[in-house]
Write a protein that holds these residues in place. Structure first.
Motif, PDB file in Angstrom:
ATOM      1  N   PRO A 143       0.818  -1.213   0.000  1.00 54.71           N
ATOM      2  CA  PRO A 143       0.000   0.000   0.000  1.00 54.71           C
ATOM      3  C   PRO A 143       0.854   1.266   0.000  1.00 54.71           C
ATOM      4  CG  PRO A 143      -0.789  -1.562   1.633  1.00 54.71           C
ATOM      5  CD  PRO A 143       0.552  -2.062   1.163  1.00 54.71           C
ATOM      6  N   VAL A 144       0.482   2.212  -0.853  1.00 59.93           N
ATOM      7  CA  VAL A 144       1.141   3.513  -0.919  1.00 59.93           C
ATOM      8  C   VAL A 144       0.065   4.569  -1.098  1.00 59.93           C
ATOM      9  CG1 VAL A 144       2.765   4.969  -2.187  1.00 59.93           C
ATOM     10  CG2 VAL A 144       3.201   2.517  -1.974  1.00 59.93           C
ATOM     11  N   SER A 145       0.135   5.627  -0.342  1.00 60.34           N
ATOM     12  CA  SER A 145      -0.832   6.717  -0.451  1.00 60.34           C
ATOM     13  C   SER A 145      -0.232   7.886  -1.211  1.00 60.34           C
ATOM     14  CB  SER A 145      -1.272   7.189   0.939  1.00 60.34           C
ATOM     15  OG  SER A 145      -1.980   6.170   1.611  1.00 60.34           O
ATOM     16  N   PHE A 146      -1.021   8.445  -2.117  1.00 61.09           N
ATOM     17  CA  PHE A 146      -0.607   9.560  -2.957  1.00 61.09           C
ATOM     18  C   PHE A 146      -1.463  10.788  -2.662  1.00 61.09           C
ATOM     19  CE2 PHE A 146       2.102   7.742  -6.364  1.00 61.09           C
ATOM     20  CZ  PHE A 146       2.030   6.400  -6.022  1.00 61.09           C
ATOM     21  N   PRO A 147      -0.964  11.976  -2.968  1.00 65.72           N
ATOM     22  CA  PRO A 147      -1.820  13.158  -2.932  1.00 65.72           C
ATOM     23  C   PRO A 147      -3.003  12.984  -3.876  1.00 65.72           C
ATOM     24  CG  PRO A 147       0.480  13.784  -3.126  1.00 65.72           C
ATOM     25  CD  PRO A 147       0.425  12.299  -3.328  1.00 65.72           C
ATOM     26  N   ASP A 155       4.400  14.841  -8.991  1.00 62.62           N
ATOM     27  CA  ASP A 155       5.609  15.505  -8.496  1.00 62.62           C
ATOM     28  C   ASP A 155       6.170  14.751  -7.300  1.00 62.62           C
ATOM     29  OD1 ASP A 155       5.415  17.470 -10.419  1.00 62.62           O
ATOM     30  OD2 ASP A 155       4.429  18.926  -9.104  1.00 62.62           O
ATOM     31  N   TRP A 156       5.280  14.361  -6.399  1.00 58.90           N
ATOM     32  CA  TRP A 156       5.712  13.614  -5.214  1.00 58.90           C
ATOM     33  C   TRP A 156       6.295  12.261  -5.598  1.00 58.90           C
ATOM     34  CZ3 TRP A 156       3.753   8.977  -3.196  1.00 58.90           C
ATOM     35  CH2 TRP A 156       4.242   8.631  -1.937  1.00 58.90           C
ATOM     36  N   ALA A 157       5.632  11.554  -6.526  1.00 52.45           N
ATOM     37  CA  ALA A 157       6.054  10.207  -6.905  1.00 52.45           C
ATOM     38  C   ALA A 157       7.427  10.212  -7.564  1.00 52.45           C
ATOM     39  CB  ALA A 157       5.022   9.591  -7.842  1.00 52.45           C
ATOM     40  N   ARG A 158       7.715  11.234  -8.375  1.00 54.30           N
ATOM     41  CA  ARG A 158       9.021  11.309  -9.036  1.00 54.30           C
ATOM     42  C   ARG A 158      10.151  11.483  -8.033  1.00 54.30           C
ATOM     43  NH1 ARG A 158       6.003  13.922 -13.487  1.00 54.30           N
ATOM     44  NH2 ARG A 158       5.964  15.839 -12.265  1.00 54.30           N
ATOM     45  N   GLU A 159       9.840  12.078  -6.888  1.00 52.65           N
ATOM     46  CA  GLU A 159      10.850  12.239  -5.847  1.00 52.65           C
ATOM     47  C   GLU A 159      11.040  10.947  -5.050  1.00 52.65           C
ATOM     48  OE1 GLU A 159      12.821  14.847  -5.157  1.00 52.65           O
ATOM     49  OE2 GLU A 159      12.023  15.805  -6.969  1.00 52.65           O
ATOM     50  N   GLN A 160       9.983  10.159  -4.934  1.00 52.19           N
ATOM     51  CA  GLN A 160      10.011   8.983  -4.073  1.00 52.19           C
ATOM     52  C   GLN A 160      10.503   7.713  -4.772  1.00 52.19           C
ATOM     53  OE1 GLN A 160       9.188   9.080  -0.770  1.00 52.19           O
ATOM     54  NE2 GLN A 160       8.968  11.288  -1.016  1.00 52.19           N
ATOM     55  N   PHE A 161      10.260   7.608  -6.098  1.00 50.53           N
ATOM     56  CA  PHE A 161      10.452   6.334  -6.775  1.00 50.53           C
ATOM     57  C   PHE A 161      11.309   6.466  -8.027  1.00 50.53           C
ATOM     58  CE2 PHE A 161       6.247   6.146  -4.706  1.00 50.53           C
ATOM     59  CZ  PHE A 161       6.484   5.085  -3.830  1.00 50.53           C
ATOM     60  N   ASP A 162      11.969   5.368  -8.384  1.00 47.47           N
ATOM     61  CA  ASP A 162      12.696   5.283  -9.653  1.00 47.47           C
ATOM     62  C   ASP A 162      11.768   4.886 -10.787  1.00 47.47           C
ATOM     63  OD1 ASP A 162      15.218   5.648  -8.291  1.00 47.47           O
ATOM     64  OD2 ASP A 162      15.089   3.558  -7.665  1.00 47.47           O
ATOM     65  N   VAL A 163      10.806   4.032 -10.465  1.00 52.39           N
ATOM     66  CA  VAL A 163       9.834   3.544 -11.443  1.00 52.39           C
ATOM     67  C   VAL A 163       8.458   3.652 -10.805  1.00 52.39           C
ATOM     68  CG1 VAL A 163       9.052   1.576 -12.816  1.00 52.39           C
ATOM     69  CG2 VAL A 163      11.504   1.926 -12.432  1.00 52.39           C
ATOM     70  N   VAL A 293      20.659   1.500  -9.435  1.00 50.44           N
ATOM     71  CA  VAL A 293      19.674   0.505  -9.827  1.00 50.44           C
ATOM     72  C   VAL A 293      18.255   1.036  -9.621  1.00 50.44           C
ATOM     73  CG1 VAL A 293      21.224  -1.404  -9.347  1.00 50.44           C
ATOM     74  CG2 VAL A 293      19.684  -0.586  -7.542  1.00 50.44           C
ATOM     75  N   LEU A 294      17.314   0.396 -10.282  1.00 48.09           N
ATOM     76  CA  LEU A 294      15.911   0.803 -10.229  1.00 48.09           C
ATOM     77  C   LEU A 294      15.196   0.000  -9.146  1.00 48.09           C
ATOM     78  CD1 LEU A 294      15.282   0.757 -14.091  1.00 48.09           C
ATOM     79  CD2 LEU A 294      15.853   2.748 -12.680  1.00 48.09           C
ATOM     80  N   ASN A 295      15.510   0.277  -7.904  1.00 44.14           N
ATOM     81  CA  ASN A 295      14.945  -0.537  -6.821  1.00 44.14           C
ATOM     82  C   ASN A 295      13.860   0.170  -6.017  1.00 44.14           C
ATOM     83  OD1 ASN A 295      16.614   1.263  -5.540  1.00 44.14           O
ATOM     84  ND2 ASN A 295      17.725  -0.265  -4.349  1.00 44.14           N
ATOM     85  N   ARG A 296      13.578   1.415  -6.336  1.00 36.79           N
ATOM     86  CA  ARG A 296      12.458   2.111  -5.687  1.00 36.79           C
ATOM     87  C   ARG A 296      11.294   2.087  -6.688  1.00 36.79           C
ATOM     88  NH1 ARG A 296      13.897   7.898  -4.055  1.00 36.79           N
ATOM     89  NH2 ARG A 296      14.493   7.954  -6.249  1.00 36.79           N
ATOM     90  N   ILE A 297      10.424   1.100  -6.535  1.00 34.43           N
ATOM     91  CA  ILE A 297       9.390   0.826  -7.536  1.00 34.43           C
ATOM     92  C   ILE A 297       8.017   0.937  -6.910  1.00 34.43           C
ATOM     93  CG2 ILE A 297       8.481  -0.932  -9.122  1.00 34.43           C
ATOM     94  CD1 ILE A 297      11.346  -2.084  -9.209  1.00 34.43           C
ATOM     95  N   CYS A 298       7.082   1.516  -7.650  1.00 33.48           N
ATOM     96  CA  CYS A 298       5.687   1.525  -7.235  1.00 33.48           C
ATOM     97  C   CYS A 298       4.808   1.304  -8.462  1.00 33.48           C
ATOM     98  CB  CYS A 298       5.316   2.845  -6.540  1.00 33.48           C
ATOM     99  SG  CYS A 298       3.602   2.890  -5.961  1.00 33.48           S
ATOM    100  N   ILE A 299       4.437   0.047  -8.662  1.00 31.99           N
ATOM    101  CA  ILE A 299       3.476  -0.318  -9.722  1.00 31.99           C
ATOM    102  C   ILE A 299       2.378  -1.106  -9.035  1.00 31.99           C
ATOM    103  CG2 ILE A 299       3.120  -1.602 -11.858  1.00 31.99           C
ATOM    104  CD1 ILE A 299       6.040  -1.152 -12.552  1.00 31.99           C
ATOM    105  N   ASN A 300       1.330  -0.425  -8.630  1.00 30.53           N
ATOM    106  CA  ASN A 300       0.293  -1.037  -7.808  1.00 30.53           C
ATOM    107  C   ASN A 300      -1.015  -1.282  -8.542  1.00 30.53           C
ATOM    108  OD1 ASN A 300       1.959  -1.242  -5.648  1.00 30.53           O
ATOM    109  ND2 ASN A 300       0.974   0.322  -4.402  1.00 30.53           N
ATOM    110  N   GLU A 301      -1.027  -1.047  -9.843  1.00 32.08           N
ATOM    111  CA  GLU A 301      -2.239  -1.283 -10.610  1.00 32.08           C
ATOM    112  C   GLU A 301      -2.523  -2.784 -10.730  1.00 32.08           C
ATOM    113  OE1 GLU A 301      -0.893   2.488 -10.753  1.00 32.08           O
ATOM    114  OE2 GLU A 301       0.263   0.825 -11.616  1.00 32.08           O
ATOM    115  N   GLU A 302      -3.799  -3.147 -10.670  1.00 30.66           N
ATOM    116  CA  GLU A 302      -4.176  -4.557 -10.800  1.00 30.66           C
ATOM    117  C   GLU A 302      -4.385  -4.952 -12.256  1.00 30.66           C
ATOM    118  OE1 GLU A 302      -7.548  -5.141  -8.316  1.00 30.66           O
ATOM    119  OE2 GLU A 302      -6.395  -5.062  -6.458  1.00 30.66           O
TER     120      GLU A 302
END
Length: 303
Positions: A143-147, A155-163, A293-302
């Motif tokens: 689970p990840v919460s977004f604005p 803008d927030w996601a680009r700071e938090q994640f690589d992908v 490396v691309l280790n900060r990932i957030c792909i939560n779509e089903e």
């Protein structure tokens, strides 16, 4: 391909908008948990702009297998681009274990490669189905919460994640319309939510497959200037095979395919092993040291 009651032949087809609805019956038969309201919702929203690759039984003119490619805008370290999420891979019962899935997967790889997409991804029912196609697990959904505002969320996601998947108004409306959602996506705050439970419960996984290697490499950066030589082996996407010179630093990344190079150390590596290292699943080879490396990932779509 041979069926239980004799010979049959199939033909490949990329379905047009009218033909997509013909695949609904196979979708509901293959995913009975989605039958009814969710299937209708999925076909209303996702089949507007997705691609459906299908195999047609030539004798019956019916769909015997399918694979959906759903487009999402994905941010990869320095830029955003449209990538395709493989979902709804299904084969009608009489046609299973006859190579239908392999045929569709290779057709998808060819199409995605022609578009220059760096990778494709999916959520497997069983990772063993997809490992022979070069997919490797890169992310356990959490689970990840977004604005709530899409622009602020991006803008927030680009700071938090690589992908990470980018959001727009259509994306938000899709989430709002989902019936009985148990999605791990949230829009309540900017806090990253910790995992819950005892740690033993299964989490949906995301598997990745490199498609157009040079495009992926140009997205990466290094903590110090490096020139790396890669001899890559890909049994399914011929275009990825070969020797590459990769020059990368904090600001730039340039990839050149070369015929040969003497008196240099090069990394001889399979496309699967390279993916595991670049996505931070396996330790980096010494020749890849200092690559971010691309280790900060957030792909939560089903879907």
């Amino acid at each position: 391909m041979i069926s239980a009651d004799g010979m049959f032949s199939v033909k490949f087809k990329q379905l047009n908008q009218k033909e997509k609805q013909d695949s609904l019956a196979l979708y509901e038969d293959s995913f009975p948990e989605d039958r009814g309201a969710y299937a209708a919702y999925y076909y209303k929203w996702k089949c507007r702009d997705n691609e459906i690759f299908a195999l047609i039984d030539s004798s019956r003119e019916s769909i015997c297998a399918m694979l959906h490619l759903n487009p999402y805008r994905i941010w990869i370290t320095t830029d955003s681009m449209i990538l395709h999420y493989i979902v709804a891979v299904a084969t009608a019962l009489p046609y299973r274990r006859k190579g239908c899935m392999r045929r569709l997967m290779l057709e998808a790889f060819f199409w995605l490669y022609s578009r220059g997409e760096p990778f494709t991804y999916l959520m497997p029912a069983d990772t063993a189905y997809y490992e022979p196609f070069g997919f490797r697990v890169i992310y356990d959904q959490k689970p990840v919460s977004f604005p709530t505002d899409p622009e602020r969320a991006n803008d927030w996601a680009r700071e938090q994640f690589d992908v990470v998947t980018m959001r727009d108004e259509a994306y938000m409306q899709f989430l709002e319309e989902e019936p009985g959602s148990n999605n791990v996506l949230s829009t309540e705050s900017v806090e990253v939510v910790s995992d819950t439970g005892d740690g033993n419960s299964w989490k949906p996984q995301i598997m990745c497959r490199i498609i157009y290697l040079p495009r992926l490499l140009t997205c990466l950066r290094a903590d110090c200037p490096r020139t790396i030589y890669l001899q890559v082996h890909d049994p399914l996407i011929e275009g990825n095979n070969g020797l590459y010179r990769w020059s990368v630093d904090r600001e730039h990344s340039c990839v050149t395919r070369i015929r040969s190079e003497t008196e240099v150390d090069y990394l001889d590596i399979s496309i699967e092993d390279l993916a595991e290292q670049l996505f931070g699943i396996a330790p980096l080879h010494p020749l890849l040291s200092h690559i971010r490396v691309l280790n900060r990932i957030c792909i939560n779509e089903e879907v």
